[in-house]
Write a protein that holds these residues in place. Structure first.
Motif, PDB file in Angstrom:
ATOM      1  N   ILE A   9      72.491 -64.585-102.418  1.00 30.53           N
ATOM      2  CA  ILE A   9      71.427 -63.611-102.175  1.00 30.53           C
ATOM      3  C   ILE A   9      71.204 -63.492-100.671  1.00 30.53           C
ATOM      4  CG2 ILE A   9      68.968 -63.123-102.502  1.00 30.53           C
ATOM      5  CD1 ILE A   9      69.121 -64.837-105.049  1.00 30.53           C
ATOM      6  N   GLY A  10      71.185 -62.271-100.161  1.00 30.97           N
ATOM      7  CA  GLY A  10      70.795 -61.987 -98.785  1.00 30.97           C
ATOM      8  C   GLY A  10      69.653 -60.990 -98.827  1.00 30.97           C
ATOM      9  N   THR A  31      76.625 -76.565 -96.645  1.00 31.77           N
ATOM     10  CA  THR A  31      76.014 -77.125 -97.848  1.00 31.77           C
ATOM     11  C   THR A  31      76.681 -76.617 -99.118  1.00 31.77           C
ATOM     12  OG1 THR A  31      74.359 -75.372 -97.852  1.00 31.77           O
ATOM     13  CG2 THR A  31      73.778 -77.425 -96.724  1.00 31.77           C
ATOM     14  N   GLY A  32      77.919 -76.212 -99.030  1.00 34.92           N
ATOM     15  CA  GLY A  32      78.638 -75.761-100.210  1.00 34.92           C
ATOM     16  C   GLY A  32      78.872 -74.270-100.271  1.00 34.92           C
ATOM     17  N   GLY A  33      78.513 -73.561 -99.246  1.00 34.62           N
ATOM     18  CA  GLY A  33      78.723 -72.116 -99.219  1.00 34.62           C
ATOM     19  C   GLY A  33      79.603 -71.750 -98.049  1.00 34.62           C
ATOM     20  N   ILE A  34      79.464 -70.539 -97.582  1.00 32.43           N
ATOM     21  CA  ILE A  34      80.211 -70.097 -96.405  1.00 32.43           C
ATOM     22  C   ILE A  34      79.291 -70.301 -95.213  1.00 32.43           C
ATOM     23  CG2 ILE A  34      81.268 -68.135 -95.250  1.00 32.43           C
ATOM     24  CD1 ILE A  34      81.803 -66.994 -98.052  1.00 32.43           C
ATOM     25  N   TYR A  35      79.723 -71.083 -94.250  1.00 28.69           N
ATOM     26  CA  TYR A  35      78.882 -71.387 -93.100  1.00 28.69           C
ATOM     27  C   TYR A  35      79.664 -71.155 -91.820  1.00 28.69           C
ATOM     28  CZ  TYR A  35      75.554 -73.682 -90.060  1.00 28.69           C
ATOM     29  OH  TYR A  35      74.646 -73.934 -89.076  1.00 28.69           O
ATOM     30  N   GLU A  36      79.190 -70.274 -91.007  1.00 27.81           N
ATOM     31  CA  GLU A  36      79.805 -70.005 -89.707  1.00 27.81           C
ATOM     32  C   GLU A  36      78.808 -70.408 -88.631  1.00 27.81           C
ATOM     33  OE1 GLU A  36      82.845 -69.022 -88.922  1.00 27.81           O
ATOM     34  OE2 GLU A  36      83.415 -68.942 -91.016  1.00 27.81           O
ATOM     35  N   PRO A  37      79.053 -71.515 -87.926  1.00 32.08           N
ATOM     36  CA  PRO A  37      78.124 -71.975 -86.896  1.00 32.08           C
ATOM     37  C   PRO A  37      77.901 -70.940 -85.797  1.00 32.08           C
ATOM     38  CG  PRO A  37      79.799 -73.623 -87.364  1.00 32.08           C
ATOM     39  CD  PRO A  37      80.211 -72.380 -88.067  1.00 32.08           C
ATOM     40  N   ASP A  38      76.692 -70.955 -85.233  1.00 33.95           N
ATOM     41  CA  ASP A  38      76.319 -70.104 -84.096  1.00 33.95           C
ATOM     42  C   ASP A  38      76.446 -68.614 -84.419  1.00 33.95           C
ATOM     43  OD1 ASP A  38      75.280 -69.759 -81.545  1.00 33.95           O
ATOM     44  OD2 ASP A  38      77.245 -69.773 -80.586  1.00 33.95           O
ATOM     45  N   THR A  39      76.048 -68.231 -85.625  1.00 39.23           N
ATOM     46  CA  THR A  39      76.041 -66.823 -86.015  1.00 39.23           C
ATOM     47  C   THR A  39      74.645 -66.428 -86.479  1.00 39.23           C
ATOM     48  OG1 THR A  39      76.702 -67.356 -88.290  1.00 39.23           O
ATOM     49  CG2 THR A  39      78.457 -66.830 -86.734  1.00 39.23           C
ATOM     50  N   LYS A  46      71.786 -69.325-102.418  1.00 45.97           N
ATOM     51  CA  LYS A  46      72.337 -69.249-103.769  1.00 45.97           C
ATOM     52  C   LYS A  46      71.229 -69.093-104.814  1.00 45.97           C
ATOM     53  CE  LYS A  46      76.194 -72.203-102.583  1.00 45.97           C
ATOM     54  NZ  LYS A  46      75.694 -72.855-101.371  1.00 45.97           N
ATOM     55  N   GLN A  47      71.468 -68.223-105.779  1.00 49.78           N
ATOM     56  CA  GLN A  47      70.547 -68.048-106.889  1.00 49.78           C
ATOM     57  C   GLN A  47      70.653 -69.260-107.807  1.00 49.78           C
ATOM     58  OE1 GLN A  47      71.455 -64.668-109.341  1.00 49.78           O
ATOM     59  NE2 GLN A  47      69.641 -64.911-110.608  1.00 49.78           N
ATOM     60  N   GLY A  56      64.859 -65.559-106.869  1.00 49.86           N
ATOM     61  CA  GLY A  56      65.695 -66.260-105.903  1.00 49.86           C
ATOM     62  C   GLY A  56      65.467 -65.752-104.490  1.00 49.86           C
ATOM     63  N   ALA A  57      65.335 -64.439-104.342  1.00 54.38           N
ATOM     64  CA  ALA A  57      65.094 -63.846-103.023  1.00 54.38           C
ATOM     65  C   ALA A  57      63.760 -64.333-102.459  1.00 54.38           C
ATOM     66  CB  ALA A  57      65.105 -62.325-103.126  1.00 54.38           C
ATOM     67  N   ILE A  58      62.729 -64.332-103.291  1.00 48.18           N
ATOM     68  CA  ILE A  58      61.403 -64.797-102.859  1.00 48.18           C
ATOM     69  C   ILE A  58      61.460 -66.270-102.452  1.00 48.18           C
ATOM     70  CG2 ILE A  58      59.060 -65.303-103.677  1.00 48.18           C
ATOM     71  CD1 ILE A  58      59.374 -62.695-105.409  1.00 48.18           C
ATOM     72  N   ARG A  59      62.119 -67.097-103.258  1.00 49.03           N
ATOM     73  CA  ARG A  59      62.219 -68.538-102.982  1.00 49.03           C
ATOM     74  C   ARG A  59      63.001 -68.797-101.696  1.00 49.03           C
ATOM     75  NH1 ARG A  59      66.280 -71.561-103.572  1.00 49.03           N
ATOM     76  NH2 ARG A  59      67.324 -70.159-105.035  1.00 49.03           N
ATOM     77  N   GLU A  60      64.145 -68.136-101.542  1.00 47.58           N
ATOM     78  CA  GLU A  60      64.979 -68.367-100.364  1.00 47.58           C
ATOM     79  C   GLU A  60      64.277 -67.931 -99.075  1.00 47.58           C
ATOM     80  OE1 GLU A  60      67.670 -69.963 -99.756  1.00 47.58           O
ATOM     81  OE2 GLU A  60      68.417 -70.352-101.768  1.00 47.58           O
TER      82      GLU A  60
END
Length: 70
Positions: A9-10, A31-39, A46-47, A56-60
């Motif tokens: 979710i974005g 943490t298990g997803g796609i992570y690009e440092p310094d972006t 994740k939902q 999920g959007a509200i929680r994130e």
């Protein structure tokens, strides 16, 4: 081996013609997803299995920005 599909979710938050973005630190840990440092990225993640996309959007957004959205 069984694969599990996860929903990402974005959340696009716009106020006064501005978009809220978060900055990922250079030395962050994936943490298990796609992570690009310094972006820069939209708040999100994740939902969870038991929640709707909206929940999920509200929680994130709350977790990442401490903002309450509806």
């Amino acid at each position: 081996m069984e694969k599990i599909i996860k929903v990402g979710i974005g959340v696009l938050l716009i106020k006064n013609n501005q978009i809220l973005l978060g900055h990922r630190v250079k030395d962050g840990v994936d943490t298990g997803g796609i992570y690009e440092p310094d972006t820069w990225c939209l708040p999100g993640g994740k939902q969870e299995y038991h929640e709707t996309i909206f929940e999920g959007a509200i929680r994130e957004v709350k977790e990442e920005t401490n903002l309450n959205i509806s």
